[in-house]
Scaffold this motif. Structure first.
Motif, mmCIF file in Angstrom:
data_model
loop_
_atom_site.group_PDB
_atom_site.id
_atom_site.type_symbol
_atom_site.label_atom_id
_atom_site.label_comp_id
_atom_site.label_asym_id
_atom_site.label_seq_id
_atom_site.Cartn_x
_atom_site.Cartn_y
_atom_site.Cartn_z
ATOM 1 N N VAL A 167 8.925 -0.030 2.746
ATOM 2 C CA VAL A 167 9.793 -0.299 1.270
ATOM 3 C C VAL A 167 9.967 1.280 0.774
ATOM 4 O O VAL A 167 8.788 1.765 0.292
ATOM 5 C CB VAL A 167 9.597 -1.226 0.545
ATOM 6 C CG1 VAL A 167 10.606 -0.997 -0.659
ATOM 7 C CG2 VAL A 167 9.772 -2.715 1.370
ATOM 8 N N THR A 168 11.246 1.914 1.017
ATOM 9 C CA THR A 168 11.019 3.476 -0.028
ATOM 10 C C THR A 168 12.355 3.222 -0.766
ATOM 11 O O THR A 168 13.683 2.854 -0.513
ATOM 12 C CB THR A 168 11.436 4.122 1.426
ATOM 13 O OG1 THR A 168 10.488 4.091 2.248
ATOM 14 C CG2 THR A 168 11.565 5.729 0.287
ATOM 15 N N GLN A 200 0.973 -1.117 -0.094
ATOM 16 C CA GLN A 200 -0.067 0.059 -0.129
ATOM 17 C C GLN A 200 0.803 1.225 0.055
ATOM 18 O O GLN A 200 1.615 1.459 0.756
ATOM 19 C CB GLN A 200 -0.907 -0.104 1.145
ATOM 20 C CG GLN A 200 -1.880 1.175 1.245
ATOM 21 C CD GLN A 200 -3.122 1.041 2.143
ATOM 22 O OE1 GLN A 200 -3.085 0.117 3.071
ATOM 23 N NE2 GLN A 200 -4.151 1.573 2.037
ATOM 24 N N ALA A 201 0.797 1.990 -0.966
ATOM 25 C CA ALA A 201 1.578 3.234 -1.139
ATOM 26 C C ALA A 201 0.639 4.404 -0.664
ATOM 27 O O ALA A 201 -0.479 4.160 -0.558
ATOM 28 C CB ALA A 201 1.826 3.662 -2.608
ATOM 29 N N PRO A 202 1.292 5.325 -0.256
ATOM 30 C CA PRO A 202 0.564 6.636 0.394
ATOM 31 C C PRO A 202 -0.478 7.044 -0.516
ATOM 32 O O PRO A 202 -0.272 7.461 -1.732
ATOM 33 C CB PRO A 202 1.638 7.810 0.768
ATOM 34 C CG PRO A 202 2.877 6.904 0.593
ATOM 35 C CD PRO A 202 2.587 5.661 -0.311
ATOM 36 N N LYS A 240 12.284 0.044 -8.081
ATOM 37 C CA LYS A 240 11.912 1.493 -8.662
ATOM 38 C C LYS A 240 11.219 2.341 -7.686
ATOM 39 O O LYS A 240 10.567 1.819 -6.873
ATOM 40 C CB LYS A 240 11.051 1.054 -9.942
ATOM 41 C CG LYS A 240 11.271 0.456 -11.245
ATOM 42 C CD LYS A 240 10.227 0.175 -12.247
ATOM 43 C CE LYS A 240 11.001 -0.786 -13.080
ATOM 44 N NZ LYS A 240 9.907 -1.090 -14.406
ATOM 45 N N PRO A 241 11.086 3.758 -7.969
ATOM 46 C CA PRO A 241 10.374 4.530 -6.913
ATOM 47 C C PRO A 241 8.975 4.235 -6.738
ATOM 48 O O PRO A 241 8.330 4.245 -5.789
ATOM 49 C CB PRO A 241 10.569 5.761 -7.687
ATOM 50 C CG PRO A 241 11.901 5.898 -8.436
ATOM 51 C CD PRO A 241 11.869 4.294 -8.717
ATOM 52 N N GLU A 242 8.379 3.583 -7.786
ATOM 53 C CA GLU A 242 6.949 3.275 -7.493
ATOM 54 C C GLU A 242 6.611 1.936 -6.935
ATOM 55 O O GLU A 242 5.799 1.649 -6.801
ATOM 56 C CB GLU A 242 6.289 3.189 -9.121
ATOM 57 C CG GLU A 242 7.049 2.340 -10.120
ATOM 58 C CD GLU A 242 7.951 3.050 -10.869
ATOM 59 O OE1 GLU A 242 8.499 3.866 -10.422
ATOM 60 O OE2 GLU A 242 7.757 2.653 -12.166
#
Length: 125
Positions: free
Chosen positions: A121-122, A38-40, A86-88
């Protein structure tokens, strides 16, 4: 069933990470286990799963060829090896267990009864 996710961190694009999911109360060999993220500001989404017994694996399209889900029956662990990050891919990653193992629902978070606490994970660009 109790699940404990770990292994997250801050990495640069192109790096690798391995997430771990420690299970107790049931063997991973007899349990379908998945990773969700889950991304912000976004909904939680399916990443990968490994089905019980035979160990068939499934992935979301955006991680195919980069992520690998596996399990260690002896240590009752499930892993998510993430390469070429990847950043995504930045998100909180959760492992989850599905005791029913219905093929049509292995990508549906509603099918999973037990959840770990999540690991961040960032991926920086």
């Amino acid at each position: 069933v109790q699940l404990q996710a770990s292994g997250g961190g801050l990495v640069q694009a192109g790096d690798s990470l391995r997430l771990s999911c420690a299970a107790s109360g049931r063997t991973v060999r007899t349990t379908t286990v998945a990773w969700f993220r889950q991304a912000p500001g976004k909904e939680r989404e399916f990443v990968a799963c490994i089905r019980r017994n035979g160990g068939a694996t499934y992935y979301r399209d955006s991680v195919k060829g980069r992520f690998t889900i596996s399990r260690d029956n002896a240590n009752n662990m499930v892993y998510l090896q993430m390469n070429s990050l990847k950043p995504e891919d930045t998100a909180v990653y959760y492992c989850a267990a599905d005791l029913n193992d219905i093929l049509s629902t292995v990508r549906d978070q509603r099918a999973y009864e037990y959840w770990g606490q999540g690991t961040q994970v960032t991926v920086s660009s």
